[in-house]
Design a protein around this motif. Structure first.
Motif, mmCIF file in Angstrom:
data_model
loop_
_atom_site.group_PDB
_atom_site.id
_atom_site.type_symbol
_atom_site.label_atom_id
_atom_site.label_comp_id
_atom_site.label_asym_id
_atom_site.label_seq_id
_atom_site.Cartn_x
_atom_site.Cartn_y
_atom_site.Cartn_z
ATOM 1 N N ARG A 204 4.647 2.974 -6.083
ATOM 2 C CA ARG A 204 4.246 1.917 -5.149
ATOM 3 C C ARG A 204 5.261 0.778 -5.143
ATOM 4 N N GLU B 240 -9.007 1.883 5.675
ATOM 5 C CA GLU B 240 -7.641 2.251 5.295
ATOM 6 C C GLU B 240 -7.303 3.629 5.865
ATOM 7 N N TRP C 107 -9.368 -7.193 -3.996
ATOM 8 C CA TRP C 107 -8.189 -7.609 -3.222
ATOM 9 C C TRP C 107 -7.685 -6.530 -2.282
ATOM 10 N N TRP C 108 -7.651 -5.274 -2.721
ATOM 11 C CA TRP C 108 -6.992 -4.258 -1.891
ATOM 12 C C TRP C 108 -7.803 -3.961 -0.625
ATOM 13 N N ALA D 95 -7.211 -6.694 1.856
ATOM 14 C CA ALA D 95 -5.874 -6.549 2.438
ATOM 15 C C ALA D 95 -5.861 -5.479 3.522
ATOM 16 N N GLU D 96 -6.444 -4.318 3.212
ATOM 17 C CA GLU D 96 -6.474 -3.235 4.196
ATOM 18 C C GLU D 96 -7.280 -3.630 5.429
ATOM 19 N N TRP E 99 -7.512 -10.152 -8.530
ATOM 20 C CA TRP E 99 -8.053 -8.797 -8.401
ATOM 21 C C TRP E 99 -9.287 -8.775 -7.492
ATOM 22 N N LYS F 194 -2.764 -2.265 -9.924
ATOM 23 C CA LYS F 194 -2.557 -3.412 -9.040
ATOM 24 C C LYS F 194 -1.093 -3.820 -9.038
ATOM 25 N N THR G 4 1.909 -4.428 -5.490
ATOM 26 C CA THR G 4 2.171 -5.140 -4.239
ATOM 27 C C THR G 4 2.040 -4.238 -3.014
ATOM 28 N N TYR G 5 1.461 -3.072 -3.186
ATOM 29 C CA TYR G 5 1.463 -2.069 -2.117
ATOM 30 C C TYR G 5 0.436 -2.367 -1.023
ATOM 31 N N HIS G 6 -0.803 -2.619 -1.381
ATOM 32 C CA HIS G 6 -1.834 -2.836 -0.361
ATOM 33 C C HIS G 6 -1.598 -4.127 0.419
ATOM 34 N N ASN G 7 -1.469 -5.241 -0.301
ATOM 35 C CA ASN G 7 -1.288 -6.508 0.421
ATOM 36 C C ASN G 7 0.109 -6.609 1.019
#
Length: 460
Positions: free
Chosen positions: A54, A274, A339-340, A343-344, A387, A406, A408-411
Motif C-alpha cells: 500500500r 468501496e 477512518w478508512w 475516506a472511501e 483510526w 493503517k 495512507t492508502y484509503h484516505n
C-alpha cells in the motif's frame, strides 16, 4: 479556504508529507509500519505485505499526482524489500508478514503462511510502481505473483480464489492437517468478499500495464462474481462463503453462536461503497460497453449504505449493520466510524454525484462527510487521521497512527480522486503540473463513460 484547496492541503501537507520520507527504512529496506499518535516511530516495526504494498501504491500514484521526485524515490525504495525479503524464494508467493529485517515474525500468528489478500496487494503496488517507473523488475514480479496465485489459489471448479495458503501455497481449511494459530483462523476454509474485491482491484491495476488475456479473463470473472453472487440483491456484500459460493450466515442461530461468529456475518457499509467504485473501475478498464448491470448494482450498493448506514444526526457512516431476518430492516450493530470507511465514502459520494448529477443527495452527503472528517477524524495538531472518529471513540486521540492495517492508502486514494473530480482548468495543480492534467483527463473520461452509461440505462 474552498473545498478543493482544503483537500489539496490535507492530502499534500497533512498526509503525504507527514508520512514520507519518515517511513522509509534506510537500514533494512521497505517502509516502517508503526507510528505513535504524534507520528513518531515506535520500537517494534514488523512489515506486512499488505502495508508495504500500500505504501508502494500510494507513493507511486502521489509521485505523478504531485510531480514529486522524493515520492518517486519513495515508491521505488520498496521494491527491493518485496523482492528480496518478502518473496519466498523456495516456494514462491509473498509471506504475509516478516520482521523489520525481513525474517520470520510471530506478530498475528501468520509466521510463514501466505494469504491471497496479501499477494493481491503486492500485485496492486508493483503494477502501480511499474506504471510510474517502467522498472521491469516490478512488472515481472507482479506477473510472477499473478501466475503463482493462478497455480496455487485459483479454484477451477467454482471460480474465485482460496484465501488461506500454507507456505508451500496449498489451500487449507479447519479440517486440514495444517492448523493455523493466526488471528484470522476463524475464517479458514471460507472464500470471502474482502480478498475477492482486492483481487479485482489488483487485477484492474495489472491489466492497465499488462494486457494479458488471462488477466482479462480473471478480471471479468471476478467482476461478475462480485456483482452477481457476492452482492446480495438488497445491495450489500455478503462476507463469507463455502467453496461453491453458498453464503455463510448465522442469522437463525442462537445469539451465542451468532455472536461467536460475528466477524463472518454482518453488513460492512464501507466495503459496500468501496466495492461500488472498484467494480466501476474494473468494468471501465476492461472496456465493457453499455455495462448497465455493473452501474445498476454499484449504485444500489451506495444507496443501500446511505439508506441503512448513514448517521442522520451527526453525519458519517456507521461501521456495521445486521439483518436479523431476510424481510426485516438493517439494524446498526456497530455505531463507530473508522477512518478508512469515511475516506472511501468521500470518493464514492462525489463520484456518484458526477455520474448522476440530478440526484442532489450524493453531493450534499459528500459535503457533510467532509465536514465530519475534518471535525472528528483529522488530527490538525500532529497530522494524519485518527483510526476512529473522536465523536465515537475519544481514546483514538492518543492511539497509534500507523499499524499493519493503517497507512495512507484509503484516505490517500480518496483525496486524490476527489481533487481530480473537483479541479478545473483554473486550479493550481492543473495549471502547474502536466502529469496532473493527464490524470485529470483520464478521470474525466472515466466519469464520462459512466455518465453515458447511466443515460443509456434510463433510455432502456
Amino acid at each position: 479556504m474552498g473545498i478543493l484547496k482544503d483537500m489539496l492541503n490535507e492530502f499534500e501537507n497533512n498526509l503525504i508529507h507527514k508520512w514520507y520520507p519518515l517511513v522509509i527504512d534506510k537500514q533494512y529496506g521497505g517502509y516502517f509500519t508503526n507510528l505513535a499518535y504524534d507520528l513518531s516511530l515506535m520500537p517494534e516495526q514488523e512489515k506486512m505485505i499488505v502495508t508495504q504494498s500500500r505504501h508502494m501504491w500510494t507513493t507511486s500514484k502521489a509521485a505523478k499526482f504531485l510531480n514529486n521526485d522524493m515520492l518517486y524515490e519513495s515508491a521505488l525504495h520498496g521494491l527491493n524489500f518485496l523482492k528480496n525479503q518478502m518473496w519466498d524464494e523456495r516456494y514462491g508467493g509473498f509471506y504475509q508478514i516478516r520482521n523489520r529485517e525481513g525474517k520470520v515474525s510471530d506478530v498475528e500468528g501468520w509466521l510463514e503462511e501466505k494469504r491471497t489478500y496479501g499477494n493481491a496487494f503486492a500485485i496492486y503496488g508493483l503494477s502501480a510502481l511499474y506504471e510510474l517507473t517502467k522498472n521491469n523488475d516490478a512488472l515481472e514480479l507482479a506477473i510472477e505473483t499473478f501466475n503463482w496465485l493462478e497455480e496455487r489459489a485459483y479454484d477451477p471448479l467454482y471460480k474465485g480464489y482460496f484465501q488461506f495458503l500454507t507456505r508451500e501455497g496449498k489451500p487449507f481449511g479447519k479440517n486440514d492437517s495444517h492448523k493455523t494459530n493466526a488471528t484470522d483462523a476463524v475464517e479458514a476454509g471460507y472464500k470471502d468478499q474482502n480478498s475477492s474485491i482486492h483481487l479485482l482491484e489488483a487485477f484492474t491495476e495489472l491489466y492497465g500495464v499488462w494486457r494479458d488475456n488471462k488477466v482479462r479473463e480473471r478480471l471479468e470473472e471476478l467482476l461478475v462474481l462480485i456483482r452477481d453472487k457476492i452482492t446480495h440483491p438488497k445491495g450489500y456484500l455478503q462476507l463469507f462463503f463455502e467453496r461453491d459460493w453458498t453464503p455463510v450466515s448465522f442469522r437463525y442461530a442462537s445469539p451465542e453462536i451468532r455472536d461467536a461468529n460475528y466477524r463472518l456475518d454482518h453488513v460492512s457499509f464501507g466495503h459496500d461503497y468501496e466495492t461500488a467504485f472498484l467494480m466501476l473501475e474494473a468494468s471501465y478498464k476492461l472496456g465493457l460497453k453499455n455495462d448497465t448491470a455493473t452501474l445498476y448494482t454499484a449504485k444500489k450498493m451506495l444507496d443501500h449504505a446511505i439508506e441503512n448506514g448513514w448517521d442522520n444526526s451527526s453525519a458519517g457512516f456507521f461501521d456495521e449493520g445486521y439483518y436479523y431476518s431476510e424481510e426485516g430492516e438493517c439494524k446498526i450493530i456497530k455505531h463507530t466510524k473508522n477512518w478508512w470507511a469515511q475516506a472511501e465514502a468521500l470518493n464514492a459520494l462525489l463520484l456518484f454525484s458526477k455520474i448522476f448529477p440530478n440526484e442532489k443527495r450524493y453531493y450534499k452527503l459528500f459535503l457533510q462527510e467532509w465536514d465530519y472528517i475534518k471535525k472528528y477524524l483529522i488530527d490538525h495538531e500532529h497530522g494524519d487521521w485518527y483510526w476512529g472518529s473522536l465523536e465515537k471513540e475519544a481514546h483514538y486521540k492518543t492511539a497509534p497512527k500507523g499499524t499493519i492495517w493503517k497507512a495512507t492508502y484509503h484516505n490517500g486514494r480518496a483525496l486524490m480522486n476527489c481533487i481530480l473530480m473537483l479541479s478545473d482548468e483554473d486550479s493550481e495543480l492543473f495549471q502547474s503540473n502536466e502529469k496532473f492534467r493527464e490524470l485529470k483527463s483520464e478521470f474525466d473520461d472515466f466519469i464520462g463513460h459512466w455518465q453515458k452509461t447511466s443515460v443509456q440505462a434510463v433510455e432502456k
